[in-house]
Scaffold this active site. Structure first.
Site, PDB file in Angstrom:
ATOM      1  N   ARG A   1     -64.966  20.192 -22.787  1.00  0.00           N
ATOM      2  CA  ARG A   1     -65.573  20.006 -21.571  1.00  0.00           C
ATOM      3  C   ARG A   1     -66.584  20.885 -21.598  1.00  0.00           C
ATOM      4  O   ARG A   1     -66.760  22.038 -21.854  1.00  0.00           O
ATOM      5  CB  ARG A   1     -64.439  20.085 -20.666  1.00  0.00           C
ATOM      6  CG  ARG A   1     -63.562  18.883 -20.763  1.00  0.00           C
ATOM      7  CD  ARG A   1     -62.446  18.719 -19.646  1.00  0.00           C
ATOM      8  NE  ARG A   1     -63.080  18.378 -18.541  1.00  0.00           N
ATOM      9  CZ  ARG A   1     -62.558  18.351 -17.339  1.00  0.00           C
ATOM     10  NH1 ARG A   1     -61.021  18.706 -17.198  1.00  0.00           N
ATOM     11  NH2 ARG A   1     -62.969  18.010 -16.204  1.00  0.00           N
TER      12      ARG A   1
ATOM     13  N   LYS B   1     -53.906  19.336  -5.500  1.00  0.00           N
ATOM     14  CA  LYS B   1     -54.178  20.219  -6.851  1.00  0.00           C
ATOM     15  C   LYS B   1     -55.293  21.285  -6.654  1.00  0.00           C
ATOM     16  O   LYS B   1     -55.100  22.191  -7.017  1.00  0.00           O
ATOM     17  CB  LYS B   1     -54.421  19.297  -8.084  1.00  0.00           C
ATOM     18  CG  LYS B   1     -54.603  19.999  -9.453  1.00  0.00           C
ATOM     19  CD  LYS B   1     -54.512  19.046 -10.644  1.00  0.00           C
ATOM     20  CE  LYS B   1     -55.821  18.071 -10.833  1.00  0.00           C
ATOM     21  NZ  LYS B   1     -56.856  18.727 -11.411  1.00  0.00           N
ATOM     22  N   SER B   2     -56.353  20.562  -5.871  1.00  0.00           N
ATOM     23  CA  SER B   2     -57.372  21.318  -5.704  1.00  0.00           C
ATOM     24  C   SER B   2     -57.078  22.762  -4.676  1.00  0.00           C
ATOM     25  O   SER B   2     -57.587  23.865  -5.133  1.00  0.00           O
ATOM     26  CB  SER B   2     -58.616  20.941  -5.136  1.00  0.00           C
ATOM     27  OG  SER B   2     -59.056  19.799  -6.237  1.00  0.00           O
TER      28      SER B   2
ATOM     29  N   GLY C   1     -59.637  22.108 -16.102  1.00  0.00           N
ATOM     30  CA  GLY C   1     -60.830  22.331 -15.979  1.00  0.00           C
ATOM     31  C   GLY C   1     -61.139  23.373 -14.607  1.00  0.00           C
ATOM     32  O   GLY C   1     -61.965  24.088 -14.394  1.00  0.00           O
TER      33      GLY C   1
ATOM     34  N   ASP D   1     -62.028  11.503  -8.748  1.00  0.00           N
ATOM     35  CA  ASP D   1     -60.902  11.096  -9.474  1.00  0.00           C
ATOM     36  C   ASP D   1     -60.172  10.035  -9.087  1.00  0.00           C
ATOM     37  O   ASP D   1     -59.093   9.530  -9.918  1.00  0.00           O
ATOM     38  CB  ASP D   1     -60.044  12.340  -8.997  1.00  0.00           C
ATOM     39  CG  ASP D   1     -60.570  13.650  -9.642  1.00  0.00           C
ATOM     40  OD1 ASP D   1     -61.213  13.788 -10.537  1.00  0.00           O
ATOM     41  OD2 ASP D   1     -59.950  14.848  -8.983  1.00  0.00           O
TER      42      ASP D   1
ATOM     43  N   ARG E   1     -63.610   8.841 -18.889  1.00  0.00           N
ATOM     44  CA  ARG E   1     -62.722   7.737 -18.252  1.00  0.00           C
ATOM     45  C   ARG E   1     -63.561   6.462 -18.061  1.00  0.00           C
ATOM     46  O   ARG E   1     -62.658   5.575 -17.800  1.00  0.00           O
ATOM     47  CB  ARG E   1     -62.681   8.416 -16.959  1.00  0.00           C
ATOM     48  CG  ARG E   1     -61.511   9.379 -16.748  1.00  0.00           C
ATOM     49  CD  ARG E   1     -60.905  10.010 -15.570  1.00  0.00           C
ATOM     50  NE  ARG E   1     -60.064  11.177 -15.529  1.00  0.00           N
ATOM     51  CZ  ARG E   1     -59.627  12.081 -14.600  1.00  0.00           C
ATOM     52  NH1 ARG E   1     -60.339  12.050 -13.488  1.00  0.00           N
ATOM     53  NH2 ARG E   1     -59.002  12.769 -14.924  1.00  0.00           N
TER      54      ARG E   1
HETATM   55  C1  S3P Z   1     -62.174  19.896  -8.577  1.00  0.00           C
HETATM   56  C2  S3P Z   1     -63.253  19.133  -8.562  1.00  0.00           C
HETATM   57  C3  S3P Z   1     -63.610  17.805  -9.260  1.00  0.00           C
HETATM   58  C4  S3P Z   1     -62.494  17.039  -9.571  1.00  0.00           C
HETATM   59  C5  S3P Z   1     -61.342  17.820 -10.363  1.00  0.00           C
HETATM   60  C6  S3P Z   1     -61.065  18.944  -9.233  1.00  0.00           C
HETATM   61  C7  S3P Z   1     -61.856  20.908  -7.842  1.00  0.00           C
HETATM   62  O1  S3P Z   1     -64.373  18.035 -10.372  1.00  0.00           O
HETATM   63  O2  S3P Z   1     -62.817  15.953 -10.610  1.00  0.00           O
HETATM   64  O3  S3P Z   1     -60.390  17.007 -10.468  1.00  0.00           O
HETATM   65  O4  S3P Z   1     -60.593  21.284  -7.697  1.00  0.00           O
HETATM   66  O5  S3P Z   1     -62.780  21.559  -7.494  1.00  0.00           O
HETATM   67  P1  S3P Z   1     -65.890  18.484 -10.562  1.00  0.00           P
HETATM   68  O6  S3P Z   1     -66.282  19.532  -9.925  1.00  0.00           O
HETATM   69  O7  S3P Z   1     -66.388  18.828 -12.085  1.00  0.00           O
HETATM   70  O8  S3P Z   1     -66.616  17.298  -9.693  1.00  0.00           O
END
Ligand code: S3P
Length: 426
Positions: A119, A19-20, A91, A312, A343
């Site tokens: 958030r 996903k990232s 997010g 995660d 969570r």
């Molecule tokens: C992500 C960073 C993480 C992770 C999120 C995806 C990203 O969040 O929990 O699911 O793609 O940069 P945080 O940066 O808030 O830790």
């Protein structure tokens, strides 16, 4: 979704793309010159939110078979959107796109679903404002909707109070457009996909310990991105394979970037049998096939610098800990409270209702494993990782587990239940 006990899980599975990395490939592809060709892109709702935001700013993005083509228009090629940009549940979209939008020469409003509107966005508003951004929370509560009025930015050295790749990435992306160098120092290193990909696209990003720096770029250049399977999605099959007696699962082509592989370390520390096969590192992101076999697990302690490398995966690790002998302590994980749901609360509520011995703490949980679990009705809080965690726990519980709001898995893993059931031979 109703889940019952299965005799064992066996077979091979290819899980959807990271996903990232998928988000970042569309974002960088959009502000690069030329075409970016993405293979393995995750067609989950979150990444589709990123695609639609950039389409709304004039970027042509098309699917061709299993590839996504992003026809980037260069660093200054985005157009003012005619409507509010909807980041949905994501997010990553909201925070990273803010870094790209702050230095543009137009204004935008970002919004999202009920969860995104709760958030914390101050964590990106603060550093971006220090750089000269004009960004406000329209409700005045530090959350979306956010109004961003494009303005010129200056580089800063930001000491981030949280280890967050979303905060770091928002600042680095803004730094692409800022005057002078931009630096971010974190308490512990968070996932580094932005740094890896920015360099692939021609930016100059350097990392020294927990500090990352970027100098402004003249232009980025589109390129090929191969997105490996998401280790955060693989985590559900790692846990299920370790927990369900007699199981053996081969999970193909999973990203094992060292800033993301905490789950492997913890599973192994708990006595889990996981073997890495066919390691590769095409396009800078290491990947491997993961062979997992049922194991007798024991409790462990999870905290400190490990937390950002498995943030995660903590919900599913908490479920695993219920099937491990002895005590598991999760600490330094207060960030779990500000994810798609709280969570810590969701896990303690759901696992307690299944008969687990689990206690909520300030910044984590304490679990005494070994007590048999029974099925229950579980509130997913519309959080994809909570729903998938309880589907896995339900496989090892007596009786039936019912997951409410189960469709939310589409955020990161469309087809999750089908994949799980196919390994169970159903
Ligand atoms: C992500 C960073 C993480 C992770 C999120 C995806 C990203 O969040 O929990 O699911 O793609 O940069 P945080 O940066 O808030 O830790």
């Amino acid at each position: 979704m109703k889940i019952t006990k299965v005799p064992c899980l066996k077979g091979e599975i290819t899980i959807p793309g990271d996903k990232s990395i998928s988000h970042r490939s569309v974002m960088l592809g959009s502000i690069a010159k030329g075409t970016t060709e993405i293979t393995g892109f995750l067609p989950g709702a979150d990444c589709l939110s990123t695609i639609s935001c950039f389409q709304a700013m004039g970027i042509e993005i098309q699917w061709e078979g299993n590839r996504v083509l992003v026809h980037g228009k260069g660093l200054r090629g985005l157009k003012e959107p005619k409507t509010v940009l909807d980041c949905g549940n994501s997010g990553t979209t909201t925070r990273l796109i803010s870094g790209i939008l702050a230095p543009q020469n137009f204004d935008v409003t970002l919004t999202g679903d009920a969860s995104i509107k709760k958030r914390p966005m101050k964590r990106i508003m603060e550093p971006l404002s220090q750089m000269g951004a004009q960004i406000i929370s329209l409700e005045g509560n530090g959350c979306a909707p956010l109004k961003i009025c494009g303005s010129p930015l200056c580089g800063i050295h930001y000491l981030s109070p949280v280890a967050s790749a979303q905060v770091k990435s928002a600042v680095l992306l803004a730094g692409l457009y800022a005057e002078g160098e931009t630096r971010v120092t974190e308490p512990y290193p968070s996932r580094n996909h932005s740094e890896v990909m920015l360099n692939q696209f021609g930016a100059h990003v350097q990392t020294e310990g927990t500090t990352v720096s970027i100098v402004p770029a003249q232009e980025l250049y589109g390129c090929g991105v191969d997105v490996p399977g998401d280790i955060s999605s693989a985590a559900f099959f790692l846990a299920a394979g370790l927990m369900v007696p007699g199981s053996q699962i081969l999970i193909k082509h999973v990203g094992i970037n060292p800033t993301r592989d905490g789950i492997l370390k913890v599973c192994q520390a708990m006595g889990g049998d996981i073997t890495l096969l066919n390691s590769s590192s095409d396009s800078g992101e290491p990947a491997a096939d993961l062979l997992v076999r049922h194991s007798n697990l024991h409790g462990t302690e999870i905290g400190g610098s490990l937390i950002p490398a498995l943030i995660d995966e903590l919900p599913v690790l908490a479920a695993m800990a219920c099937f491990a002998e002895g005590e598991t302590v999760i600490r330094d994980a207060a960030e779990l409270k500000v994810k798609e749901s709280n969570r810590i609360h969701a896990m303690v509520l759901g696992l307690s209702s299944m008969g687990a011995d689990i206690t909520e703490t300030e910044d984590g949980m304490v679990i005494h494993g070994g007590k048999p679990l029974h099925g229950s009705v579980i509130d997913s809080f519309l959080d994809h990782r909570i729903a998938m965690t309880f589907a896995v726990a339900g496989l090892c519980a007596q009786g039936e587990t019912t997951i409410l709001g189960a469709d939310c898995v589409n955020i990161s893993y469309p087809g999750f239940y089908q994949d799980l059931m196919s390994l169970a031979g159903k």
